[in-house]
Design a protein around this motif. Structure first.
Motif, PDB file in Angstrom:
ATOM      1  N   VAL A 119     -45.335  24.048  15.239  1.00  0.00           N
ATOM      2  CA  VAL A 119     -44.018  24.671  15.433  1.00  0.00           C
ATOM      3  C   VAL A 119     -42.962  23.639  15.074  1.00  0.00           C
ATOM      4  CG1 VAL A 119     -42.400  25.660  17.101  1.00  0.00           C
ATOM      5  CG2 VAL A 119     -44.844  26.215  17.245  1.00  0.00           C
ATOM      6  N   ASN A 120     -42.075  24.017  14.170  1.00  0.00           N
ATOM      7  CA  ASN A 120     -40.959  23.161  13.758  1.00  0.00           C
ATOM      8  C   ASN A 120     -39.685  23.859  14.224  1.00  0.00           C
ATOM      9  OD1 ASN A 120     -39.340  21.265  12.363  1.00  0.00           O
ATOM     10  ND2 ASN A 120     -39.271  22.585  10.583  1.00  0.00           N
ATOM     11  N   GLU A 121     -39.105  23.373  15.309  1.00  0.00           N
ATOM     12  CA  GLU A 121     -37.913  23.991  15.890  1.00  0.00           C
ATOM     13  C   GLU A 121     -36.683  23.164  15.562  1.00  0.00           C
ATOM     14  OE1 GLU A 121     -35.905  25.152  20.190  1.00  0.00           O
ATOM     15  OE2 GLU A 121     -37.756  23.982  20.152  1.00  0.00           O
ATOM     16  N   HIS A 122     -35.677  23.838  15.023  1.00  0.00           N
ATOM     17  CA  HIS A 122     -34.378  23.209  14.782  1.00  0.00           C
ATOM     18  C   HIS A 122     -33.390  23.763  15.803  1.00  0.00           C
ATOM     19  CE1 HIS A 122     -34.792  20.954  11.012  1.00  0.00           C
ATOM     20  NE2 HIS A 122     -35.785  21.782  10.798  1.00  0.00           N
TER      21      HIS A 122
ATOM     22  N   LEU B 106     -52.773  15.140  15.297  1.00  0.00           N
ATOM     23  CA  LEU B 106     -51.849  15.918  14.475  1.00  0.00           C
ATOM     24  C   LEU B 106     -50.596  16.287  15.264  1.00  0.00           C
ATOM     25  CD1 LEU B 106     -54.372  18.399  12.802  1.00  0.00           C
ATOM     26  CD2 LEU B 106     -53.293  16.392  11.745  1.00  0.00           C
ATOM     27  N   VAL B 107     -49.490  16.426  14.560  1.00  0.00           N
ATOM     28  CA  VAL B 107     -48.251  16.870  15.185  1.00  0.00           C
ATOM     29  C   VAL B 107     -48.367  18.377  15.425  1.00  0.00           C
ATOM     30  CG1 VAL B 107     -45.761  17.102  14.902  1.00  0.00           C
ATOM     31  CG2 VAL B 107     -46.918  15.040  14.055  1.00  0.00           C
ATOM     32  N   THR B 108     -48.210  18.791  16.667  1.00  0.00           N
ATOM     33  CA  THR B 108     -48.293  20.213  16.997  1.00  0.00           C
ATOM     34  C   THR B 108     -46.913  20.851  17.130  1.00  0.00           C
ATOM     35  OG1 THR B 108     -48.416  19.767  19.373  1.00  0.00           O
ATOM     36  CG2 THR B 108     -50.512  19.953  18.165  1.00  0.00           C
ATOM     37  N   ARG B 109     -45.911  20.028  17.403  1.00  0.00           N
ATOM     38  CA  ARG B 109     -44.542  20.530  17.557  1.00  0.00           C
ATOM     39  C   ARG B 109     -43.565  19.429  17.188  1.00  0.00           C
ATOM     40  NH1 ARG B 109     -42.576  24.891  20.246  1.00  0.00           N
ATOM     41  NH2 ARG B 109     -40.345  24.862  20.589  1.00  0.00           N
ATOM     42  N   ARG B 110     -42.491  19.836  16.486  1.00  0.00           N
ATOM     43  CA  ARG B 110     -41.383  18.931  16.197  1.00  0.00           C
ATOM     44  C   ARG B 110     -40.107  19.697  16.508  1.00  0.00           C
ATOM     45  NH1 ARG B 110     -39.085  17.559  10.292  1.00  0.00           N
ATOM     46  NH2 ARG B 110     -37.552  19.067  10.942  1.00  0.00           N
ATOM     47  N   THR B 111     -39.360  19.187  17.465  1.00  0.00           N
ATOM     48  CA  THR B 111     -38.046  19.748  17.758  1.00  0.00           C
ATOM     49  C   THR B 111     -37.024  18.763  17.225  1.00  0.00           C
ATOM     50  OG1 THR B 111     -38.923  20.803  19.750  1.00  0.00           O
ATOM     51  CG2 THR B 111     -36.526  20.627  19.565  1.00  0.00           C
ATOM     52  N   ASP B 112     -36.082  19.279  16.452  1.00  0.00           N
ATOM     53  CA  ASP B 112     -35.110  18.432  15.758  1.00  0.00           C
ATOM     54  C   ASP B 112     -33.715  18.726  16.295  1.00  0.00           C
ATOM     55  OD1 ASP B 112     -33.988  16.677  13.967  1.00  0.00           O
ATOM     56  OD2 ASP B 112     -34.580  17.780  12.172  1.00  0.00           O
ATOM     57  N   TYR B 113     -33.068  17.685  16.808  1.00  0.00           N
ATOM     58  CA  TYR B 113     -31.708  17.773  17.338  1.00  0.00           C
ATOM     59  C   TYR B 113     -30.786  17.004  16.399  1.00  0.00           C
ATOM     60  CZ  TYR B 113     -34.191  19.032  21.634  1.00  0.00           C
ATOM     61  OH  TYR B 113     -35.010  19.632  22.554  1.00  0.00           O
ATOM     62  N   TRP B 114     -29.867  17.693  15.738  1.00  0.00           N
ATOM     63  CA  TRP B 114     -28.905  17.042  14.845  1.00  0.00           C
ATOM     64  C   TRP B 114     -27.660  17.907  14.771  1.00  0.00           C
ATOM     65  CZ3 TRP B 114     -28.059  19.612  10.062  1.00  0.00           C
ATOM     66  CH2 TRP B 114     -28.971  20.618   9.770  1.00  0.00           C
TER      67      TRP B 114
END
Length: 132
Positions: free
Chosen positions: A37-40, A114-122
């Motif tokens: 899951v790639n959450e922005h 492995l990366v299972t989730r990346r949440t990106d705060y910008w």
């Protein structure tokens, strides 16, 4: 969690960032789990679910974000999680190759190497300001 698990988390995050900085979409996709899951959190970001959907979006992203570079300010690991404050720089091809520099924070979850989730705060407002 033991020291090995912390090292595994760090290694997975470092491999992911190295693949992004190498602009290698296949290598980036290989760093994430099938159900990634790639959450922005930013209004300009596009969240993705699953390795296949994420991989499909990477090519266009890497083409538009010329000379993309993430420079971590730190990698803070806590078990299977990591927070990475970063400085991202790139030239936005779709905006006449205008240079952009923005700070943000990735929060990663790692399992099984492995990366299972990346949440990106910008701050998308900062990107808009620099491209205006």
């Amino acid at each position: 969690m033991g020291r090995r698990a912390l090292n595994d988390t760090r290694a997975a995050v470092e491999a992911y960032l190295a693949a992004l900085n190498a602009h290698d979409a296949d290598a980036v996709a290989a760093c994430v789990a099938e159900d990634f899951v790639n959450e922005h959190t930013s209004s300009l970001g596009h969240s993705r679910k699953g390795r296949a959907e994420y991989r499909a979006a990477l090519t266009g992203f890497l083409e538009d974000f010329a000379d993309l570079r993430y420079v971590p300010e730190a990698i803070l690991v806590d078990g299977g999680s990591a927070a990475v404050p970063y400085v991202m720089t790139f030239r936005m091809r779709s905006a006449g190759d205008r240079p952009v520099r923005v700070r943000g924070v990735f929060v990663f979850t790692v399992a099984g190497g492995l990366v299972t989730r990346r949440t990106d705060y910008w701050d998308s407002g900062e990107v808009r300001r620099q491209l205006a």
